[in-house]
Scaffold this motif. Structure first.
Motif, PDB file in Angstrom:
ATOM      1  N   GLY A  31       0.805  -1.209   0.000  1.00 37.96           N
ATOM      2  CA  GLY A  31       0.000   0.000   0.000  1.00 37.96           C
ATOM      3  C   GLY A  31       0.835   1.254   0.000  1.00 37.96           C
ATOM      4  N   ILE A  32       0.144   2.376  -0.074  1.00 41.20           N
ATOM      5  CA  ILE A  32       0.765   3.697  -0.063  1.00 41.20           C
ATOM      6  C   ILE A  32       0.646   4.275   1.339  1.00 41.20           C
ATOM      7  CG2 ILE A  32       0.591   6.066  -0.933  1.00 41.20           C
ATOM      8  CD1 ILE A  32      -0.545   4.895  -3.518  1.00 41.20           C
ATOM      9  N   ARG A  55      -7.082   7.526  -7.805  1.00 40.43           N
ATOM     10  CA  ARG A  55      -8.369   6.822  -7.826  1.00 40.43           C
ATOM     11  C   ARG A  55      -9.139   7.020  -9.135  1.00 40.43           C
ATOM     12  NH1 ARG A  55      -6.478   3.914  -4.430  1.00 40.43           N
ATOM     13  NH2 ARG A  55      -7.128   3.902  -2.262  1.00 40.43           N
ATOM     14  N   LYS A  56      -9.228   8.251  -9.613  1.00 41.82           N
ATOM     15  CA  LYS A  56     -10.112   8.550 -10.747  1.00 41.82           C
ATOM     16  C   LYS A  56      -9.424   8.470 -12.108  1.00 41.82           C
ATOM     17  CE  LYS A  56     -13.479   9.487  -7.918  1.00 41.82           C
ATOM     18  NZ  LYS A  56     -14.564   8.575  -7.716  1.00 41.82           N
ATOM     19  N   TYR A  57      -8.162   8.864 -12.175  1.00 40.23           N
ATOM     20  CA  TYR A  57      -7.465   8.864 -13.460  1.00 40.23           C
ATOM     21  C   TYR A  57      -6.774   7.521 -13.706  1.00 40.23           C
ATOM     22  CZ  TYR A  57      -4.397  10.188 -17.272  1.00 40.23           C
ATOM     23  OH  TYR A  57      -3.753  10.233 -18.473  1.00 40.23           O
ATOM     24  N   HIS A  58      -5.993   7.059 -12.702  1.00 35.79           N
ATOM     25  CA  HIS A  58      -5.285   5.779 -12.854  1.00 35.79           C
ATOM     26  C   HIS A  58      -6.189   4.585 -12.577  1.00 35.79           C
ATOM     27  CE1 HIS A  58      -1.632   7.941 -13.475  1.00 35.79           C
ATOM     28  NE2 HIS A  58      -1.544   8.383 -12.240  1.00 35.79           N
ATOM     29  N   LYS A  59      -7.368   4.846 -11.987  1.00 36.72           N
ATOM     30  CA  LYS A  59      -8.329   3.777 -11.648  1.00 36.72           C
ATOM     31  C   LYS A  59      -7.697   2.730 -10.727  1.00 36.72           C
ATOM     32  CE  LYS A  59     -11.469   5.197 -14.711  1.00 36.72           C
ATOM     33  NZ  LYS A  59     -12.032   6.446 -14.376  1.00 36.72           N
ATOM     34  N   SER A  60      -6.833   3.167  -9.837  1.00 33.37           N
ATOM     35  CA  SER A  60      -6.141   2.278  -8.907  1.00 33.37           C
ATOM     36  C   SER A  60      -6.892   2.216  -7.587  1.00 33.37           C
ATOM     37  CB  SER A  60      -4.717   2.793  -8.653  1.00 33.37           C
ATOM     38  OG  SER A  60      -4.080   1.978  -7.689  1.00 33.37           O
ATOM     39  N   ASN A  81     -13.955  13.553   5.035  1.00 33.64           N
ATOM     40  CA  ASN A  81     -15.005  12.876   4.280  1.00 33.64           C
ATOM     41  C   ASN A  81     -14.747  12.891   2.778  1.00 33.64           C
ATOM     42  OD1 ASN A  81     -16.401  12.118   6.571  1.00 33.64           O
ATOM     43  ND2 ASN A  81     -17.733  13.910   6.544  1.00 33.64           N
ATOM     44  N   LEU A  82     -14.208  14.000   2.252  1.00 38.00           N
ATOM     45  CA  LEU A  82     -13.854  14.063   0.825  1.00 38.00           C
ATOM     46  C   LEU A  82     -12.797  13.020   0.480  1.00 38.00           C
ATOM     47  CD1 LEU A  82     -13.628  17.892   0.064  1.00 38.00           C
ATOM     48  CD2 LEU A  82     -15.154  16.248  -1.018  1.00 38.00           C
ATOM     49  N   ILE A  83     -11.789  12.908   1.341  1.00 33.28           N
ATOM     50  CA  ILE A  83     -10.704  11.951   1.107  1.00 33.28           C
ATOM     51  C   ILE A  83     -11.220  10.520   1.218  1.00 33.28           C
ATOM     52  CG2 ILE A  83      -8.558  11.034   2.091  1.00 33.28           C
ATOM     53  CD1 ILE A  83      -7.829  13.990   2.760  1.00 33.28           C
ATOM     54  N   LEU A  84     -11.950  10.231   2.278  1.00 35.87           N
ATOM     55  CA  LEU A  84     -12.444   8.873   2.493  1.00 35.87           C
ATOM     56  C   LEU A  84     -13.423   8.433   1.408  1.00 35.87           C
ATOM     57  CD1 LEU A  84     -12.907   8.866   6.376  1.00 35.87           C
ATOM     58  CD2 LEU A  84     -10.960   8.000   5.033  1.00 35.87           C
ATOM     59  N   ALA A  85     -14.132   9.392   0.818  1.00 35.70           N
ATOM     60  CA  ALA A  85     -15.084   9.077  -0.251  1.00 35.70           C
ATOM     61  C   ALA A  85     -14.386   8.542  -1.501  1.00 35.70           C
ATOM     62  CB  ALA A  85     -15.918  10.311  -0.598  1.00 35.70           C
ATOM     63  N   LEU A  86     -13.091   8.793  -1.645  1.00 36.10           N
ATOM     64  CA  LEU A  86     -12.343   8.274  -2.790  1.00 36.10           C
ATOM     65  C   LEU A  86     -12.156   6.760  -2.689  1.00 36.10           C
ATOM     66  CD1 LEU A  86      -9.687  11.112  -3.155  1.00 36.10           C
ATOM     67  CD2 LEU A  86     -11.648  10.660  -4.659  1.00 36.10           C
ATOM     68  N   GLY A  87     -12.305   6.202  -1.500  1.00 40.44           N
ATOM     69  CA  GLY A  87     -12.294   4.757  -1.324  1.00 40.44           C
ATOM     70  C   GLY A  87     -10.954   4.149  -0.976  1.00 40.44           C
ATOM     71  N   PRO A 138       0.815   4.186  -8.699  1.00 39.05           N
ATOM     72  CA  PRO A 138       1.940   3.883  -7.800  1.00 39.05           C
ATOM     73  C   PRO A 138       2.152   2.393  -7.561  1.00 39.05           C
ATOM     74  CG  PRO A 138       0.514   5.556  -6.836  1.00 39.05           C
ATOM     75  CD  PRO A 138      -0.157   5.056  -8.072  1.00 39.05           C
ATOM     76  N   GLN A 139       1.150   1.588  -7.818  1.00 32.81           N
ATOM     77  CA  GLN A 139       1.298   0.146  -7.637  1.00 32.81           C
ATOM     78  C   GLN A 139       2.388  -0.410  -8.554  1.00 32.81           C
ATOM     79  OE1 GLN A 139      -2.203  -1.707  -6.680  1.00 32.81           O
ATOM     80  NE2 GLN A 139      -1.475  -3.769  -6.927  1.00 32.81           N
TER      81      GLN A 139
END
Length: 188
Positions: A31-32, A55-60, A81-87, A138-139
């Motif tokens: 993980g990061i 999350r949104k561009y690299h779909k990672s 909450n904004l950060i956590l919403a990214l999953g 980053p993976q």
């Protein structure tokens, strides 16, 4: 349980650090890890931008753990909450993870990074600066030849302004080279 971690000042004004054995803890997965203060605008904009890109561009969906030190660096509810919403992201106060006699001030700053690694749950880590931007997922860093040979890949933190960024790009997005270098204190 908390990780027993102690920084002690010696009579010579040096410091000794007691860190437990890596083998004493159950680390798992990849993980990061990011050390970031929840109250420094300069880093928060970069942090959120990078998380969004991952999350949104690299779909990672690589797991991400963010660490801060103490109540004064805590993230606001809205930002959290904004950060956590990214999953698949968790945010932790390092002081909830280590058992230390050190003050918050002694733990803040660049020294937060190794503490974040120590407090992470991951066995293999990509440690990113809060103001880094991932141009790849980053993976993939876990698959590089350097990582496979040594278990480590290193990058320069600060380089001279305009060392890597294309001048035409800076002009095209409307910042201008002089203003860009002024904003970044002549570093990238």
């Amino acid at each position: 349980s908390k990780i027993p971690f102690k920084i002690s000042k010696t009579d010579n004004n040096d410091y000794t650090i007691n860190v437990p054995s890596y083998d004493d803890f159950n680390f798992a997965g990849k993980g990061i890890v990011i050390a970031a203060s929840g109250n420094r605008y300069r880093y928060l904009t970069g942090l959120y931008s990078n998380l969004y890109v991952i999350r949104k561009y690299h779909k990672s969906n690589i797991p991400i753990e963010i660490f801060y030190i103490g109540k004064s660096e805590e993230f606001s509810i809205i930002l959290k909450n904004l950060i956590l919403a990214l999953g698949n992201i968790t945010i932790h106060n390092i002081l909830d993870r280590i058992d230390t006699t050190s003050s918050e001030e002694e733990l803040r700053g660049y020294q937060t990074k190794p503490l974040a690694v120590l407090c992470s749950s991951f066995k293999e880590i990509v440690l990113l600066d809060a103001d880094a931007l991932s141009f790849i997922d980053p993976q993939y860093l876990f698959l590089t030849e350097g990582y496979e040979k040594s278990g480590m890949v290193l990058f320069k933190d600060y380089v001279d302004c305009m060392s890597f960024i294309n001048k035409d790009f800076i002009e095209t997005i409307g910042i201008g080279v002089d203003k860009y270098c002024e904003y970044t204190n002549d570093f990238e």
